[in-house]
Design a protein around this motif. Structure first.
Motif, short mmCIF file in Angstrom:
data_model
loop_
_atom_site.label_atom_id
_atom_site.label_comp_id
_atom_site.label_asym_id
_atom_site.label_seq_id
_atom_site.Cartn_x
_atom_site.Cartn_y
_atom_site.Cartn_z
N ALA A 1 0.84 -1.20 0.00
CA ALA A 1 0.00 0.00 0.00
C ALA A 1 0.87 1.25 0.00
O ALA A 1 2.02 1.22 0.46
CB ALA A 1 -0.94 0.01 1.21
N MET A 2 0.34 2.34 -0.54
CA MET A 2 0.97 3.65 -0.46
C MET A 2 0.30 4.41 0.69
O MET A 2 -0.93 4.41 0.80
CB MET A 2 0.81 4.42 -1.77
N LYS A 3 1.12 5.07 1.53
CA LYS A 3 0.57 5.75 2.69
C LYS A 3 1.01 7.21 2.71
O LYS A 3 2.19 7.51 2.64
CB LYS A 3 1.04 5.06 3.98
N THR A 4 0.03 8.10 2.81
CA THR A 4 0.30 9.53 2.94
C THR A 4 -0.19 9.98 4.30
O THR A 4 -1.38 9.82 4.63
CB THR A 4 -0.42 10.33 1.84
N THR A 5 0.70 10.53 5.11
CA THR A 5 0.37 10.91 6.48
C THR A 5 0.51 12.41 6.62
O THR A 5 1.55 12.98 6.29
CB THR A 5 1.30 10.21 7.49
N LEU A 6 -0.54 13.08 7.11
CA LEU A 6 -0.56 14.54 7.20
C LEU A 6 -0.30 15.00 8.62
O LEU A 6 -0.96 14.55 9.56
CB LEU A 6 -1.91 15.08 6.72
N LEU A 7 0.66 15.91 8.77
CA LEU A 7 0.97 16.49 10.08
C LEU A 7 0.37 17.87 10.25
O LEU A 7 -0.04 18.25 11.35
CB LEU A 7 2.49 16.57 10.28
N GLU A 8 0.36 18.64 9.16
CA GLU A 8 -0.07 20.04 9.26
C GLU A 8 -0.66 20.48 7.93
O GLU A 8 -0.17 20.11 6.87
CB GLU A 8 1.15 20.90 9.61
N GLY A 9 -1.73 21.27 7.98
CA GLY A 9 -2.36 21.78 6.76
C GLY A 9 -3.41 20.81 6.24
O GLY A 9 -4.13 20.18 7.01
N SER A 10 -3.49 20.67 4.92
CA SER A 10 -4.42 19.72 4.32
C SER A 10 -3.86 19.27 2.98
O SER A 10 -3.12 20.00 2.33
CB SER A 10 -5.81 20.34 4.13
N VAL A 11 -4.20 18.05 2.59
CA VAL A 11 -3.78 17.54 1.28
C VAL A 11 -4.95 16.83 0.63
O VAL A 11 -5.83 16.28 1.31
CB VAL A 11 -2.58 16.56 1.38
N GLN A 12 -4.94 16.82 -0.68
CA GLN A 12 -5.96 16.13 -1.47
C GLN A 12 -5.30 14.96 -2.18
O GLN A 12 -4.34 15.13 -2.93
CB GLN A 12 -6.57 17.09 -2.50
N LEU A 13 -5.80 13.75 -1.90
CA LEU A 13 -5.30 12.56 -2.58
C LEU A 13 -6.21 12.26 -3.77
O LEU A 13 -7.43 12.22 -3.62
CB LEU A 13 -5.30 11.34 -1.65
N ASN A 14 -5.61 12.06 -4.93
CA ASN A 14 -6.37 11.73 -6.12
C ASN A 14 -5.77 10.53 -6.82
O ASN A 14 -4.56 10.46 -7.04
CB ASN A 14 -6.38 12.92 -7.10
#
Length: 387
Positions: free
Chosen positions: A267-280
């Motif tokens: 799996a690919m994992k994106t972890t957010l610490l601060e702000g915001s992100v959009q995964l597409n």
């Protein structure tokens, strides 16, 4: 022993308040914990529920230690072998570390050192920079100072192992300007930090690469990642920042996040610490909030709350495992110590929880794992894992 009494006793132990008799009582209970046939559900409740409570107590102890000096070796335990869990909780002693229980210390000291024929040092700052003309610069041996300069772009290596891109008059760059790409790649056993022309900071983990333009022209900032990296993106509302990872895109304006996307992971994992992100990905899209992780597996994107410190532990110099399998751990060790891993026999499917510094020799990490009934042999940068 009743469940509540047991939990109170483990709290006393973790706080260093248990007597020798209470420590022995605890160890005796852990031995019985391993056998389902001896489990008294009427007194202790459902075994899985108690295991979760025990794990919570132990995790709290690990979290508490984060604000203190860290032991050189660390502490690691399995959920199935709770006796090893207690033995491996480490505390700081004068001049180093020590294990709380003597049986664990004696076991560590009695290990057969012949299993380590060629020890392996931990990874360090090393990478290769590939310029637009194909020229390669080996960064770990390159001189400190200016490595290249072309037009508006200056590339410098700092004494603390950073690669810094400086762009003059970047705001005047237009979409018509030619786009020139560079790539920084870390080998197994390497890591590096690069500061992009817009000031964005990127930490690359081992066996990773980042392709990026030497100047962000037009109305977007776009890079491509293989492997794992931590990003601190400079805010610019006029130029969204996009990370392309295989067929997934992570779009941000300015934020701190980690992407783990090794080809050998499921799996690919994106972890957010601060702000915001959009995964597409394809037609699917998910917005992450701080403290959340987006897991892309197959065609699905799952969002969950996670411990972000664990996700970026590698950046801060640690291995940190949260219910990790032995195979997951060995993948990390293989990348960081630049080794091959082979398995012989049936390997236990225990899950590990714990934290170990990344700046110790490979044999020291493996000795910690061996206290959980797994065995290793190191020879010519190959780790053989046996039950």
């Amino acid at each position: 022993m009743q469940q509540q009494k047991f939990l109170q006793l483990i709290d006393k132990y973790l706080n260093g308040e248990a007597s020798a008799e209470e420590e022995q009582l605890l160890l005796n209970f852990f031995e019985s914990f391993q056998s389902d046939s001896e489990w008294d559900e009427s007194a202790l409740g459902i075994k899985k529920q108690l295991e979760d409570k025990m794990l919570n107590r132990l995790q709290q102890a690990v979290q508490k230690s984060k604000s203190q000096s860290h032991p050189k070796m660390g502490r690691l335990f399995t959920l199935r072998n709770i006796a090893a869990a207690i033995a491996l909780l480490a505390v700081i002693g004068v001049g180093g570390y020590y294990y709380i229980l003597k049986p664990a210390k004696q076991l560590l000291a009695s290990k057969n050192k012949s299993a380590v024929k060629h020890d392996v040092n931990p990874g360090n700052n090393k990478a290769i920079l590939t310029l637009e003309n194909g020229e390669q610069v080996i960064l770990d041996s390159a001189r400190i100072g200016t490595l290249a300069k072309k037009g508006k772009i200056s590339i410098n290596k700092t004494k603390d192992g950073q690669l810094v891109y400086t762009a003059t008059h970047e705001d005047n760059a237009t979409a018509n300007d030619p786009i020139v790409y560079n790539t920084i790649s870390t080998p197994k056993g390497g890591q590096y930090q690069v500061i992009l022309p817009d000031g964005t900071r990127v930490w690359l983990n081992a066996a990773s690469s980042l392709k990026f333009p030497t100047a962000f022209t037009g109305n977007q900032r776009r890079v491509e990642l293989l492997g794992e990296a931590y990003f601190e993106v400079t805010k610019n509302a006029l130029k969204p920042f996009t990370v392309k990872v295989n067929d997934m895109q992570v779009k941000v304006l300015g934020t701190h996040f980690n992407i783990m996307a090794y080809s050998d992971e499921i799996a690919m994992k994106t972890t957010l610490l601060e702000g915001s992100v959009q995964l597409n990905r394809g037609g699917a899209g998910n917005l992450l909030k701080p403290g959340q992780q987006g897991v892309v597996k197959g065609n699905n994107i799952q969002v969950m709350d996670v411990d972000v410190d664990a996700a970026i532990a590698w950046k801060n110099g640690f291995f940190e495992f949260k219910r990790a399998s032995l195979q997951d751990i060995m993948k990390q060790l293989s990348r960081w110590y630049d080794t091959e891993v082979v398995y012989e026999g049936k390997i236990p499917d225990d899950e590990f929880v714990g934290k170990i510094e990344r700046n110790v020799k490979l044999s020291q990490v493996l000795r910690i794992l061996e206290l959980n009934h797994v065995h290793f042999k190191i020879e010519n940068k190959k780790i053989t894992v046996t039950p």
